[in-house]
Structure formats: C-alpha cells, structure tokens
Design an enzyme around this catalytic site. Structure first.
Site, PDB file in Angstrom:
ATOM      1  N   HIS A 199       0.840  -1.209   0.000  1.00 36.68           N
ATOM      2  CA  HIS A 199       0.000   0.000   0.000  1.00 36.68           C
ATOM      3  C   HIS A 199       0.875   1.261   0.000  1.00 36.68           C
ATOM      4  O   HIS A 199       0.621   2.207  -0.745  1.00 36.68           O
ATOM      5  CB  HIS A 199      -0.934  -0.007   1.214  1.00 36.68           C
ATOM      6  CG  HIS A 199      -1.687   1.266   1.428  1.00 36.68           C
ATOM      7  ND1 HIS A 199      -2.968   1.468   0.958  1.00 36.68           N
ATOM      8  CD2 HIS A 199      -1.327   2.422   2.055  1.00 36.68           C
ATOM      9  CE1 HIS A 199      -3.361   2.691   1.283  1.00 36.68           C
ATOM     10  NE2 HIS A 199      -2.385   3.293   1.955  1.00 36.68           N
ATOM     11  N   GLU A 200       1.905   1.269   0.838  1.00 40.02           N
ATOM     12  CA  GLU A 200       2.795   2.441   0.900  1.00 40.02           C
ATOM     13  C   GLU A 200       3.553   2.625  -0.410  1.00 40.02           C
ATOM     14  O   GLU A 200       3.743   3.750  -0.864  1.00 40.02           O
ATOM     15  CB  GLU A 200       3.762   2.343   2.083  1.00 40.02           C
ATOM     16  CG  GLU A 200       3.091   2.335   3.465  1.00 40.02           C
ATOM     17  CD  GLU A 200       2.061   3.444   3.662  1.00 40.02           C
ATOM     18  OE1 GLU A 200       2.199   4.521   3.050  1.00 40.02           O
ATOM     19  OE2 GLU A 200       1.096   3.225   4.424  1.00 40.02           O
ATOM     20  N   HIS A 251       1.472   4.461  -2.863  1.00 37.61           N
ATOM     21  CA  HIS A 251       1.534   5.930  -2.798  1.00 37.61           C
ATOM     22  C   HIS A 251       2.729   6.453  -3.597  1.00 37.61           C
ATOM     23  O   HIS A 251       2.627   7.452  -4.301  1.00 37.61           O
ATOM     24  CB  HIS A 251       1.644   6.405  -1.342  1.00 37.61           C
ATOM     25  CG  HIS A 251       0.356   6.312  -0.588  1.00 37.61           C
ATOM     26  ND1 HIS A 251      -0.821   6.856  -1.058  1.00 37.61           N
ATOM     27  CD2 HIS A 251       0.047   5.737   0.609  1.00 37.61           C
ATOM     28  CE1 HIS A 251      -1.799   6.623  -0.186  1.00 37.61           C
ATOM     29  NE2 HIS A 251      -1.296   5.934   0.828  1.00 37.61           N
TER      30      HIS A 251
HETATM   31 ZN    ZN Z   1      -2.247   5.250   2.521  1.00 37.08          ZN
END
Ligand code: ZN
Length: 231
Positions: free
Chosen positions: A99-100, A103
């Site tokens: 998830h990171e 980004h």
């Molecule tokens: Zn996030």
C-alpha cells in the site's frame, strides 16, 4: 446569542464510526499478522521488489518505530515501515508495505487526486483549527453584526477546505490499496487465498479514512446550522 451546544448530536455518528473503524483496523491487523505468507518474504523486501519492478530507484525503504505508523514521505523520498511490517513476513505486513509503495507509484505516475490533496493540505490543516476559532469568535462577537458574520463565514470557508481534504484523501487511499492488491496478486507475492486477507486489512484501514470524512462533513453541517441558530 448563539447556542454552542446546539446540534451536538451531529457529532455522535462520526464518533461511533471512528471508534468502530479503529477497533476494526486493530482486530483485522492482529488477525492477519498471525497468518504467515507462503512466500515468506518481509514487508521491506516486498516494497523493494515492487519499487524495482516499477523502475523507481530513488526511493529508500526504512524501518520506523510504533504500530501502524507506516507512510510514504514524498519530500524525503522514503517509505517508512513500522518494525512489524518491515520485518514481518505475514499477510498484513505485505499488504501494508505494498500500500505504501502504491503511494510512491501515485507520485511517479502523477496521479491527480494526490496532487490536489497536497495543494489543499496547507490551508486544510489551518482550516481545521483556525476555522473553528473564527466561527466561535464570530459567535462571541455576535452583537457586532456584520463583523461577526464575516468571522463566521470566513471560519466556515476555512473549515470547508479541511472537509474537502478529508474527501479527496479517499480516492488517494483507495487507489493505493487497489494498486497494492493488484501488484501482490499479479507479482505472485500472495496467492488468491492470501489476497483475501490482505484485502481485509487494507479495507479496514480505508474505513478509518471514510470515518474521518464523514465526521468532517457532519462537523461542517453542524457549524453551518449552529451559525444560523440565534436566540
Ligand atoms: Zn495510505
């Protein structure tokens, strides 16, 4: 005279939803932290593999303290993963790490919502506090007529930026999670059964952002209604 306590009940749904979201994140995270991934690689390795696959080679992956403190810092070009995610080989760790990285990929692909989010951030963070202060000042200065109206309207306008920020955060977070799930699945990091677990962890995390947005919208509604209710 304005009633500061009027429409107090508008705070309740957001509060309950936020509490539920916090509980949901903690319990889901705890559950999937105990399910080791079959690949048996760490969150840090996963993040590095994905960055490499996307040919992003100017972003570092670092370990940081705390629990669920994972984040990507675009200014420092660093993905910081909490110890349990950095070193963990469980489904939750892989989901959060991906998830990171999601980004970081958003920045590399100039994903529009994240640019909008960063643009409104300074005024939004100001608006969440100063907005309130101005509105309350306006209410206290109620007898001054048009001056108090300017304070109240200005405060509401400022607070609206904060509300907008919490809303534009939603596509940013959903998109990072969608990217994470696709990468983990297509890249063979997790199998179909494991992917379901990662989806649950990231889904629970998304719920906290939904709760924040709903809370902000209801607070704005309350401020508007409050500013219109006079004795
Ligand atoms: Zn996030």
């Amino acid at each position: 005279m304005y009633y500061f306590y009027s429409y107090w009940w508008l705070i309740i749904p957001g509060m309950l939803l936020s509490l539920f979201a916090q509980w949901k994140v903690k319990s889901t995270y705890k559950k999937y932290q105990q399910v080791n991934s079959k690949k048996n690689i760490t969150g840090a390795q996963t993040a590095k593999y994905i960055l490499e696959a996307y040919k992003i080679n100017d972003i570092a992956v670092e370990e940081t303290g705390g629990t669920l403190t994972d984040h990507y810092s675009p200014h420092e070009k660093v993905i910081r993963l909490s110890t349990n995610v950095y070193r963990g080989t469980d489904i939750a760790a892989l989901g959060i790490a991906a998830h990171e990285v999601g980004h970081a990929i958003q920045y590399s692909k100039s994903y529009a919502p994240i640019a909008i989010r960063n643009t409104v951030f300074p005024i939004a963070s100001l608006g969440s506090n100063l907005g309130y202060v101005l509105i309350i000042l306006g209410m206290i200065l109620g007898s001054l007529g048009s001056i108090s109206q300017i304070f109240i309207l200005g405060g509401i306008a400022l607070f609206s930026f904060f509300v907008f920020f919490t809303i534009v955060t939603l596509p940013v977070e959903f998109d990072a999670s969608n990217r994470a799930i696709k990468i983990l699945s297509k890249g063979g990091f997790l199998d179909t059964e494991e992917i379901e677990g990662a989806k649950k962890v990231l889904g629970a995390a998304a719920l906290t952002y939904i709760a924040s947005a709903i809370t902000a919208v209801l607070n704005l509604l309350r401020l508007v209604l409050m500013s219109r209710s006079r004795d």
